[in-house]
Design a protein around this motif. Sequence first.
Motif, PDB file in Angstrom:
ATOM      1  N   ALA A 172      -6.495  -2.550  -1.598  1.00 36.00           N
ATOM      2  CA  ALA A 172      -6.938  -1.233  -2.057  1.00 36.00           C
ATOM      3  C   ALA A 172      -7.930  -1.378  -3.207  1.00 36.00           C
ATOM      4  CB  ALA A 172      -5.728  -0.395  -2.487  1.00 36.00           C
ATOM      5  N   VAL A 173      -7.610  -2.282  -4.143  1.00 28.16           N
ATOM      6  CA  VAL A 173      -8.531  -2.544  -5.256  1.00 28.16           C
ATOM      7  C   VAL A 173      -9.853  -3.102  -4.725  1.00 28.16           C
ATOM      8  CG1 VAL A 173      -8.918  -3.957  -7.313  1.00 28.16           C
ATOM      9  CG2 VAL A 173      -6.687  -2.884  -6.937  1.00 28.16           C
ATOM     10  N   ALA A 174      -9.768  -3.993  -3.750  1.00 25.98           N
ATOM     11  CA  ALA A 174     -10.991  -4.589  -3.182  1.00 25.98           C
ATOM     12  C   ALA A 174     -11.880  -3.524  -2.551  1.00 25.98           C
ATOM     13  CB  ALA A 174     -10.617  -5.646  -2.151  1.00 25.98           C
ATOM     14  N   ALA A 184     -10.335   2.630 -10.882  1.00 21.49           N
ATOM     15  CA  ALA A 184      -9.184   3.166 -10.148  1.00 21.49           C
ATOM     16  C   ALA A 184      -9.451   3.075  -8.652  1.00 21.49           C
ATOM     17  CB  ALA A 184      -8.937   4.624 -10.540  1.00 21.49           C
ATOM     18  N   PHE A 185      -8.366   3.070  -7.885  1.00 25.62           N
ATOM     19  CA  PHE A 185      -8.537   3.220  -6.439  1.00 25.62           C
ATOM     20  C   PHE A 185      -7.846   4.503  -5.991  1.00 25.62           C
ATOM     21  CE2 PHE A 185      -4.598   0.534  -6.331  1.00 25.62           C
ATOM     22  CZ  PHE A 185      -3.794   1.315  -5.499  1.00 25.62           C
ATOM     23  N   THR A 186      -8.244   4.996  -4.842  1.00 25.19           N
ATOM     24  CA  THR A 186      -7.795   6.294  -4.352  1.00 25.19           C
ATOM     25  C   THR A 186      -6.823   6.152  -3.189  1.00 25.19           C
ATOM     26  OG1 THR A 186      -9.570   6.462  -2.722  1.00 25.19           O
ATOM     27  CG2 THR A 186     -10.060   7.223  -4.974  1.00 25.19           C
ATOM     28  N   GLU A 187      -6.304   7.287  -2.744  1.00 25.55           N
ATOM     29  CA  GLU A 187      -5.409   7.288  -1.581  1.00 25.55           C
ATOM     30  C   GLU A 187      -6.150   6.839  -0.326  1.00 25.55           C
ATOM     31  OE1 GLU A 187      -3.324  10.939  -1.122  1.00 25.55           O
ATOM     32  OE2 GLU A 187      -2.290  10.789  -3.054  1.00 25.55           O
ATOM     33  N   ASP A 188      -7.456   7.133  -0.255  1.00 21.70           N
ATOM     34  CA  ASP A 188      -8.249   6.656   0.887  1.00 21.70           C
ATOM     35  C   ASP A 188      -8.314   5.126   0.894  1.00 21.70           C
ATOM     36  OD1 ASP A 188      -8.749   9.175   1.841  1.00 21.70           O
ATOM     37  OD2 ASP A 188     -10.692   9.368   0.849  1.00 21.70           O
ATOM     38  N   ASP A 189      -8.492   4.525  -0.278  1.00 21.96           N
ATOM     39  CA  ASP A 189      -8.482   3.059  -0.373  1.00 21.96           C
ATOM     40  C   ASP A 189      -7.132   2.510   0.075  1.00 21.96           C
ATOM     41  OD1 ASP A 189     -11.096   2.970  -1.516  1.00 21.96           O
ATOM     42  OD2 ASP A 189     -10.232   3.474  -3.474  1.00 21.96           O
ATOM     43  N   VAL A 195      -4.399  -0.117   6.956  1.00 22.76           N
ATOM     44  CA  VAL A 195      -4.957  -0.553   8.245  1.00 22.76           C
ATOM     45  C   VAL A 195      -5.033  -2.078   8.287  1.00 22.76           C
ATOM     46  CG1 VAL A 195      -7.009  -0.523   9.718  1.00 22.76           C
ATOM     47  CG2 VAL A 195      -6.268   1.571   8.560  1.00 22.76           C
ATOM     48  N   VAL A 196      -5.476  -2.676   7.175  1.00 20.42           N
ATOM     49  CA  VAL A 196      -5.547  -4.135   7.094  1.00 20.42           C
ATOM     50  C   VAL A 196      -4.158  -4.750   7.259  1.00 20.42           C
ATOM     51  CG1 VAL A 196      -6.061  -6.104   5.598  1.00 20.42           C
ATOM     52  CG2 VAL A 196      -7.586  -4.124   5.621  1.00 20.42           C
ATOM     53  N   MET A 197      -3.153  -4.168   6.599  1.00 21.65           N
ATOM     54  CA  MET A 197      -1.809  -4.741   6.652  1.00 21.65           C
ATOM     55  C   MET A 197      -1.183  -4.584   8.037  1.00 21.65           C
ATOM     56  SD  MET A 197      -1.560  -6.139   3.803  1.00 21.65           S
ATOM     57  CE  MET A 197       0.145  -6.700   3.925  1.00 21.65           C
ATOM     58  N   ARG A 198      -1.510  -3.498   8.733  1.00 24.20           N
ATOM     59  CA  ARG A 198      -0.995  -3.355  10.105  1.00 24.20           C
ATOM     60  C   ARG A 198      -1.616  -4.413  11.020  1.00 24.20           C
ATOM     61  NH1 ARG A 198      -1.189   2.091   8.584  1.00 24.20           N
ATOM     62  NH2 ARG A 198      -3.264   2.453   9.475  1.00 24.20           N
ATOM     63  N   HIS A 199      -2.910  -4.648  10.835  1.00 23.57           N
ATOM     64  CA  HIS A 199      -3.570  -5.721  11.596  1.00 23.57           C
ATOM     65  C   HIS A 199      -2.954  -7.073  11.229  1.00 23.57           C
ATOM     66  CE1 HIS A 199      -6.793  -7.972  13.562  1.00 23.57           C
ATOM     67  NE2 HIS A 199      -6.851  -8.721  12.471  1.00 23.57           N
ATOM     68  N   HIS A 200      -2.683  -7.270   9.962  1.00 20.98           N
ATOM     69  CA  HIS A 200      -2.054  -8.511   9.486  1.00 20.98           C
ATOM     70  C   HIS A 200      -0.719  -8.751  10.187  1.00 20.98           C
ATOM     71  CE1 HIS A 200       0.659 -10.812   6.902  1.00 20.98           C
ATOM     72  NE2 HIS A 200       1.286  -9.700   6.593  1.00 20.98           N
ATOM     73  N   ARG A 201       0.148  -7.729  10.218  1.00 19.67           N
ATOM     74  CA  ARG A 201       1.476  -7.911  10.833  1.00 19.67           C
ATOM     75  C   ARG A 201       1.358  -8.204  12.324  1.00 19.67           C
ATOM     76  NH1 ARG A 201       2.599  -3.534   7.292  1.00 19.67           N
ATOM     77  NH2 ARG A 201       3.950  -4.174   5.560  1.00 19.67           N
ATOM     78  N   ALA A 202       0.458  -7.482  13.005  1.00 17.50           N
ATOM     79  CA  ALA A 202       0.286  -7.715  14.441  1.00 17.50           C
ATOM     80  C   ALA A 202      -0.243  -9.123  14.697  1.00 17.50           C
ATOM     81  CB  ALA A 202      -0.672  -6.669  15.022  1.00 17.50           C
TER      82      ALA A 202
END
Length: 306
Positions: A172-174, A184-189, A195-202
Amino acid sequence: MFDAAEVGTFDALGNRKSSTGIDEINKAVTGERLGFSNRSRETSLTLEEHRYRFGFKLGVQTRRAHMILDHDVSGLAQRAVWVKATSDDLDPTAPQVKARKWPHAQKIKDMKCPPNDLELNQPAVQSHLKVITYPKPIQDLVRAHQALKARDDNGGVAEIDGHAQLMRLRFAVAFAYLDGRFDAFTEDDWELAGVVMRHHRATREWAIAENRRERSRELHTQAKRAGELESVKDVAKERKSVTTMANSILRKLGDADGGSLGGNALKKQLNRKLVKEYFDEAIAVLVEQGKITATESKGGTKYTII
């Protein structure tokens, strides 16, 4: 940034005798103090907490994925984010994409940073740290996740996902930084990081399954060669060790309530040295022979005798 095109180079760091390489890498990922202090300051080599940032990028073939996954006890596996480097949709006729210059590089240069002559072996002070804020609902989610992990049963959080929220925060920070936002980062971040973490788990689950299949094929190949070349003593010894481990697993599962045990509970009842070398191979053989089942769950892998 530690960059290794082959995971074997990385794995060698942890397999050297008396090596603490993996432990130091785990500490580096979370910005902890690194190094050793000797009596003489001249011979002491340390990096103080939060005086640096560290990341690693590894090329991992599925047949060697265990070189990361087997480090679940040390915590390295929990700090890795898996991303596929293959694609079935790649168009060989598409024009090559040229790398673009990051448009916000000057903003980094203009930010107030500590002087360059600060000693990295001196403790950081608050004024030298860049604090990133984020929405309270996300803070509440992170705290709730930490509270679950603090429970005796780990709150149902799978051991391999122990650092999942931390890794999502980092992405999110990235995303905020890529967009030129450094405070700061937002809820969109946060959603993009999800999305990245779901791809990571799959990807991780795919790598685990492929690794098991490939190691099972390798085991069968070795067993066939052992039958044809009985003079190859090393192969015969390994085959015997795998068989011994497989028989031990069947006995422990047979004695367990319901004929089932979690992976960690099963390993604790077996010979530690044999577990490290032959557990995965023995499990692959038993599953292939239809003698046990291996079921993935949030709490890890559960093995059941058939």
